[in-house]
Every structure is written in C-alpha cells, then in structure tokens.
Design a protein around this motif. Sequence first.
Motif, PDB file in Angstrom:
ATOM      1  N   GLU A 188       0.836  -1.192   0.000  1.00  0.00           N
ATOM      2  CA  GLU A 188       0.000   0.000   0.000  1.00  0.00           C
ATOM      3  C   GLU A 188       0.874   1.246   0.000  1.00  0.00           C
ATOM      4  O   GLU A 188       1.961   1.265   0.576  1.00  0.00           O
ATOM      5  N   MET A 189       0.396   2.286  -0.650  1.00  0.00           N
ATOM      6  CA  MET A 189       1.152   3.518  -0.736  1.00  0.00           C
ATOM      7  C   MET A 189       1.091   4.269   0.598  1.00  0.00           C
ATOM      8  O   MET A 189       0.096   4.187   1.318  1.00  0.00           O
ATOM      9  N   PRO A 190       2.161   4.983   0.948  1.00  0.00           N
ATOM     10  CA  PRO A 190       2.140   5.751   2.203  1.00  0.00           C
ATOM     11  C   PRO A 190       1.181   6.923   2.097  1.00  0.00           C
ATOM     12  O   PRO A 190       0.866   7.403   1.009  1.00  0.00           O
ATOM     13  N   GLN A 191       0.727   7.364   3.267  1.00  0.00           N
ATOM     14  CA  GLN A 191      -0.239   8.463   3.380  1.00  0.00           C
ATOM     15  C   GLN A 191      -1.473   8.202   2.519  1.00  0.00           C
ATOM     16  O   GLN A 191      -1.977   9.087   1.831  1.00  0.00           O
ATOM     17  N   ASP A 233      -9.424  18.955  21.807  1.00  0.00           N
ATOM     18  CA  ASP A 233      -7.983  19.187  21.963  1.00  0.00           C
ATOM     19  C   ASP A 233      -7.176  17.909  21.703  1.00  0.00           C
ATOM     20  O   ASP A 233      -6.248  17.561  22.438  1.00  0.00           O
ATOM     21  N   ALA A 234      -7.534  17.204  20.628  1.00  0.00           N
ATOM     22  CA  ALA A 234      -6.846  15.956  20.277  1.00  0.00           C
ATOM     23  C   ALA A 234      -5.446  16.247  19.751  1.00  0.00           C
ATOM     24  O   ALA A 234      -5.213  17.246  19.085  1.00  0.00           O
ATOM     25  N   LEU A 235      -4.524  15.344  20.067  1.00  0.00           N
ATOM     26  CA  LEU A 235      -3.184  15.395  19.485  1.00  0.00           C
ATOM     27  C   LEU A 235      -3.235  14.615  18.174  1.00  0.00           C
ATOM     28  O   LEU A 235      -3.488  13.413  18.160  1.00  0.00           O
ATOM     29  N   TYR A 236      -2.997  15.297  17.068  1.00  0.00           N
ATOM     30  CA  TYR A 236      -2.981  14.604  15.785  1.00  0.00           C
ATOM     31  C   TYR A 236      -2.099  15.360  14.807  1.00  0.00           C
ATOM     32  O   TYR A 236      -1.727  16.517  15.032  1.00  0.00           O
ATOM     33  N   ALA A 237      -1.749  14.685  13.725  1.00  0.00           N
ATOM     34  CA  ALA A 237      -0.888  15.258  12.694  1.00  0.00           C
ATOM     35  C   ALA A 237      -1.587  15.156  11.353  1.00  0.00           C
ATOM     36  O   ALA A 237      -2.329  14.196  11.098  1.00  0.00           O
ATOM     37  N   THR A 238      -1.357  16.146  10.494  1.00  0.00           N
ATOM     38  CA  THR A 238      -1.924  16.083   9.145  1.00  0.00           C
ATOM     39  C   THR A 238      -1.059  15.235   8.219  1.00  0.00           C
ATOM     40  O   THR A 238      -1.549  14.711   7.226  1.00  0.00           O
ATOM     41  N   THR A 239       0.223  15.095   8.532  1.00  0.00           N
ATOM     42  CA  THR A 239       1.079  14.148   7.824  1.00  0.00           C
ATOM     43  C   THR A 239       2.000  13.476   8.844  1.00  0.00           C
ATOM     44  O   THR A 239       2.399  14.080   9.844  1.00  0.00           O
ATOM     45  N   ALA A 240       2.317  12.225   8.575  1.00  0.00           N
ATOM     46  CA  ALA A 240       3.307  11.475   9.353  1.00  0.00           C
ATOM     47  C   ALA A 240       4.020  10.563   8.366  1.00  0.00           C
ATOM     48  O   ALA A 240       3.394   9.673   7.780  1.00  0.00           O
ATOM     49  N   THR A 241       5.296  10.801   8.144  1.00  0.00           N
ATOM     50  CA  THR A 241       6.038  10.060   7.125  1.00  0.00           C
ATOM     51  C   THR A 241       7.332   9.508   7.707  1.00  0.00           C
ATOM     52  O   THR A 241       7.841   9.989   8.731  1.00  0.00           O
ATOM     53  N   ARG A 242       7.880   8.505   7.002  1.00  0.00           N
ATOM     54  CA  ARG A 242       9.096   7.849   7.479  1.00  0.00           C
ATOM     55  C   ARG A 242       9.783   7.174   6.302  1.00  0.00           C
ATOM     56  O   ARG A 242       9.127   6.707   5.361  1.00  0.00           O
ATOM     57  N   ASP A 247      15.606   4.938  10.125  1.00  0.00           N
ATOM     58  CA  ASP A 247      14.906   6.188   9.842  1.00  0.00           C
ATOM     59  C   ASP A 247      13.906   6.506  10.946  1.00  0.00           C
ATOM     60  O   ASP A 247      13.356   5.611  11.599  1.00  0.00           O
ATOM     61  N   LYS A 248      13.660   7.804  11.140  1.00  0.00           N
ATOM     62  CA  LYS A 248      12.735   8.267  12.157  1.00  0.00           C
ATOM     63  C   LYS A 248      11.517   8.943  11.511  1.00  0.00           C
ATOM     64  O   LYS A 248      11.612   9.526  10.437  1.00  0.00           O
ATOM     65  N   SER A 249      10.392   8.870  12.191  1.00  0.00           N
ATOM     66  CA  SER A 249       9.167   9.497  11.709  1.00  0.00           C
ATOM     67  C   SER A 249       9.237  11.009  11.884  1.00  0.00           C
ATOM     68  O   SER A 249       9.836  11.511  12.846  1.00  0.00           O
ATOM     69  N   THR A 250       8.655  11.708  10.956  1.00  0.00           N
ATOM     70  CA  THR A 250       8.488  13.156  11.085  1.00  0.00           C
ATOM     71  C   THR A 250       7.004  13.483  10.930  1.00  0.00           C
ATOM     72  O   THR A 250       6.271  12.786  10.219  1.00  0.00           O
ATOM     73  N   TYR A 251       6.564  14.557  11.595  1.00  0.00           N
ATOM     74  CA  TYR A 251       5.146  14.881  11.690  1.00  0.00           C
ATOM     75  C   TYR A 251       4.893  16.346  11.334  1.00  0.00           C
ATOM     76  O   TYR A 251       5.722  17.215  11.622  1.00  0.00           O
TER      77      TYR A 251
END
Length: 771
Positions: free
Chosen positions: A660-663, A730-739, A745-749
């Motif tokens: 599956e493709m990311p994002q 007040d949810a913690l969420y990200a519009t993008t999360a990639t790695r 490699d580390k995730s970036t948000y």
Amino acid sequence: MKQLFIAVLLGITSLAQAQKIKVLNSITNEPIVGASLKKGDKTISISNERGEFQVKEKGEFTVTVLGFKAAKTTGETSPIFLEESTQTLESVVVTASRQAATRAETPVAIHKIGSALIQDTKALQLTEIINKVPGVVMLDYRNEQHGMGIRQPFGTSAYFLYMEDGLSLRPLGVFNHNALIESNLQGLNSVEVIKGPASSLYGPEAVGGAINLITKTAPGIPTAQVGLQVDEWGYNRVQFTAGAQIGKKWSIMTGGYVARQKGSWASNSDFDKSSINVRLDYQLTSKTKLWGSFAYNDYFSQTGGNIDSTGYYSRSYKSPADFTYRSSFSSRSRLTLEHKWSDNANSSLTAFYRDNALGQNPSYSISWTSPALTASGQVNENSFKSFGLMGQHSQNFEFLNSKLVAGFLLDRSPNDYWAYKINLAATLRPDKKSVEKFTITQVLPSTFLGNYSAVIWNKAAYAQFDLHPVEKLRLSLGGRFDQMSFDYTNFIDNSTGTKSYEQFSPKLGVTYEASSALGFYGNFSKGFSPPALSAVFRARPAAQAAATGEKFYLSINPAVFSNYEVGGWASLWKNKVFFDYTFYRLEGNNELLGIRQPDNTTDYQSAGKTLHEGIEYQITIRPNDSWNFRFGGTNAKHTFVDFVLSTRASDALKNVNGKEMPQAPNFIANSEVTYKYKGARIALEWQKIGPWFQDQVNKVSFEGVSVFNLRMGYNYKAYQFFTNILNLGDALYATTATRGNNATDKSTYTPAAPRTVVAGVQIDVFQLFKK
C-alpha cells in the motif's frame, strides 16, 4: 403627426404599467438569471442578466429556477430572495461541461459547495470547506499552506488542477501544491470539486481531480459587509465585500481581506497575507456582456516544517529550522466577452494575464543523514508571466436533443527558476538520531542547484458532444488534444533546446435517469500530467549522466491514468433524504519515481504503476428547515503495482510491488449535524481519517485522525456574530506522518493545531443605516 404622438403616449403608458421585479440569491444578493415567473402553468417572464422580470399582469406568481427553492409572490414586494436547494438532483453545477447543468445530467463524480454552506462555515482557510466533500482530504500545513488528496494518497502530488472561474491558476509545467494560497476566500460564491480525471475538458494535471473556485458577481442591490475574525493564537483578519449594479449597464463586485498571524502555538509560523478580487461587468446589449476581473494576493509565511517524535508527542512544536519561509506574489487579470446568438447558441472569448513569483527557503529541502553534524538546504524562486486566450462555443441541436461544446486554449508563459545552496550545522538530540536545531553556516548564491529560463507554450483544443438517444438516457463523448512545449536555456551547462509533450485525452460518459428521484451514471476517462520543469532540469547523478548522455531529465515521460467509474443517486421522501455513491478504479502509469542505482545514487525515471480503487458516498437528511444531517466518506485502497526502489544488487529490497502507498488511509469520513432556529445556528462536525502507512514498505503506521469542530452563529439585524471551536476535544494529531524505509529512519510529523477558538463579527453596512 397626431397619430404618432398617440402611439408614443400609449407606449409610454404601457411601459409605466410594466412592473420590474428582481430575483436574488438570499445569501449573496447576486441576481439570478434565467428564473421563471409563472402564473399557474403559464410562464409570464424570464429574469434577465440583472435578475429582473418585466411584469404587466397582477396576481399571485411562482418564481422557479434550477438550484433554488420555489417562492410565491404577488409582485408587490421586490426583490424576491430565493434560498439555495442543497439536496436535490436539480442542483446546478458547471464544472463538468464548463456550462450550467443539473447534477443529473453530469456523468462524473462532482460535488458543489454552495454559498449557504460557505456562509455558515465562516472558514479561516479553504481546508475547512474542501474537507466537507466526500473522498477529499485537503491537508492543513498552517497559514493557508496545504496538500491535497483526491483519489490519490494525500500530500504534495502534482495530479490536481486548481482553477478560478474555469481558468487554471497556473500554467502547465509550473504546478505547486500550495497554489490555493493564491486565492481569495472572501471573494468566493461557491466551490466545485470534480473527482477523477477531467483532462478531456480541462487538460493536464486534472488527474485525481479538479477544484474550480467560482467567484462572486455583483449583487442586485447595493451590498457592503465588513468583518473581523480572531483566534486565541494571535490570528487576526479584517475582511470586506461590496458591490452594486450601477445604472442600466454596469455592475461591480469586490472582496478581500488582510490577515496576520503572530506568536502562534507552533514556533516559526508567523504570516501575513493581503488578498483582493475585483470584477466589473458591462452589459453591451441584451445578448452581449463584457466582464473583467482582477485578483491580487501578496503572501509571506515562516514555515516551521515537520518535527520529530520528541517535539510532536511532547507538544512542544518547536521547529528545528527558524529560518525557513515561503513568499508568494500573484496577480491575475482576465477580460471575457460573452454572446448569446440564440436560445441554442452561446460563445465566449477570454484574454488573460498572470504574474506570479514564489520564493522560498523550504524546510523540506533540508538534507541531513544521521548522525552527521552538517546538512544542506536551498533558497529558490519560481516565477512566470502568462499571456493567453481561451474560447468556447456551445450549440444545441434538435437532433436527439443534443449539444456540442467546443473550445481552445492558447497560453504563453515565460518561466524563470533558480535555486542555490546553503550549508547548515546540525545540533543533535542526545540519541544522535534526530536534529534539535539547524543553523545556517554558509550561503552560496553562486552555487546553483538549478538555474533555467524557458518559454512554455500550452496549446489545446477540446470538444464534448452530449446526446439523448432515448428519453431517460444521455450519452457524453468528449476529448481534448494538448501540446505542451518549451524553449529553454539551462544556465547550469549553458545548453539550449526545445522539448514538447503531446496527449489526447478521451472521455465517454452515460447517465440514466430512471425517475425524477433516481439515476445512475458511468464513465471512462483518461488523464495525464507531464513533469514539472523544475523536475526536468534537476541535475542527474554523475554516473547516470555518463550512462545516458543526459545531464538532466529531459527524457522523462508524462504520467498517464485510466479511470473507470460507476455511480448513482437517489432523492427520497420529497427530497428529505438524498444519497449518492461512486465506485472507481484509477490505473496510473509512468509515475515519476526516484530509483536507487547500482552506485547508490538516486535517478528519476518514469516507470511506476499504481492502482487506486474505492467507493465514495454521501447521505444527506433534511427532515425540515431547522435540521440538516450529512455523512460523507470513502473506502479506498492505493497500491503499488510496479514500483522499483533499487537496481543495486546488494539491496535486499528492490521493489514494493503489492504494498500500500504511504499516506493513503483506507477510510475517510466527514459528518456534520446542523440546527437552525430563527437567526441562530449550531453545527457539530466530525472529521475522521483512518490509519495510514508512513513508509513504502508498510512497516510503520500512524493511528489516523479523529477530530470534532463546533460552529455557532447568531444573526441580529445588521450583525452576524459567530464562534468556531476547532479541534473541540484538543486531540493530538498530525496532518502528515512520514518515514523512510530504513530501520534507522525516524518518523516526522506535521502537527495540527490544538483546540482553537475563533470569534468573529460581520456587519451589513447598508442594513445598519436602514431606519
């Protein structure tokens, strides 16, 4: 002579007895053209370009027009204000054929966001509106910056077309995923989103979908509004709209805003924007209209970019780069002549001009490899000026009740681009696996990473033929031929030359209206997207340049997509319930990929194959004028079919075929319940994005998004008071999360905003001074 005098006197008396009644949009006060004034079953008058009926009779009349609720009148009160009809098959759309048509006549997945919904949403940016469309994710990168996902993984893909009144914001070959920051939310009447390839009418880049921003026209009565919006994180916006009909021939409309962000919840995120639209109309004759528009946008924003997991989960939101920015200037002018030859024939001719410059020190261009103490970045600017012509003619025929729409586009756009290198120092976190802060150590304005000048020519001709072989069946056949070419000078190696891409994009569609409340449709279409010039003139690695004989990517091919879809709609219980759905399959070929070579360098090739499949659906329930409920969603899967990552023998992973493709989440939904009572309204919205893979190898996933927004408003005389509470929980969420694909490699948000309270007021100036 006496007889002539009597005839003139009788004529004047007759005119004096004729009554003028205006019919206007209840939200925007814009005149409604082509409305019918009926007395019983008899049509008495049709509203003209200024929304006016000429009425000599007296009695009770009914005003009807597609896309609006019918209204009764005695003709004693003018103007008559009609409300938009939001959930019937008679909703009017224009994107599918570049002309007004009902939803039931369009064999495509199309969604219209009307002026009533825009008015109620009181959005700070387009993402709040576009995300209400089922199957669409418009990513909020803060300060009106954005990504997009329509039948594609969401992100910065070039497979979407952005337009204003049917004309693309940018020329082919100079795509930018942030192009909608060059638009004016305050100047919008409505927004239309067409999902799937629309290249047969609009040309290249309209692959995943197309977004058409439809601007406001002059109101039928003098109108002026001023407003203020603020939030708790230092955002301030002053906005206005004003317009009127002037005399019997002229009308003017203008709207705009000035916005500023200072000291927000995220570091390095201040921004300023000034935006204005002006439109001037002149009615030459009853059948000929000339109108011109001007759009101006001046934008500057700091760009904090992505952050690592430490900054994300601790909610510190501190950018590792405090020097990155994006600066955008754009102006657009157009002059359009429209002529109605008869009830069956219309023509338009548009001359247009664009002036655009996008400069940036982008955070995404920072290149760092763990555990190095140095990194590099770049400063770049991409600018163009466009001169062009666009023409279209439509003709109705008695034969099979058919219609032909044909047109052309000619666009000449000189384009200049440069990018130079900057060197950076990296301050690492204790684990040496991520960066706490980047610092500029050296600016190298003569070390160019790219530097070219080109003259881009876009030439296109298109046609669409719609016919009704039987009463309930409609067929639509369309096609477009595009040629994109450019003469260039590449200042990196002082080379010159010419490159061109050509493509024919067909479309075949069918609709079957089983009844006035039930219908089905299907279509096959193709879309394509040539590479952007900034990709073409990217320097090739030395080994690949020697092997291919090309220092740059002039040989890469356009990406081509084939789309198959079927769908339908139903309007039930006297339009109290409306449901529509679409099944689609989108096959991609020749997508531009970065492939690792045997010498460990990365080379771009047009080699990828992908598959995008899903179902989009929406149900709207409106039991009465007070309550409205809608739920829209999509279930989809986006898969690599043939996607080579490496040709290096020692690499264990050479492709991600079948992954599956990311994002690319499998489920997306947006739901909203609204209650209105007299001048008050309250709406609760739920945005859901399911989990998605961060990497191409499907090893790491992100939990997804679930967020609520509350919108409230109250209208009191000349005032509109409103409050929007975004991210209510007040949810913690990200519009993008990639790695990356490597284990190290580390995730970036890209973090989304915490709970945000927006407050505002809008004042109707003319109503304020009414007695």
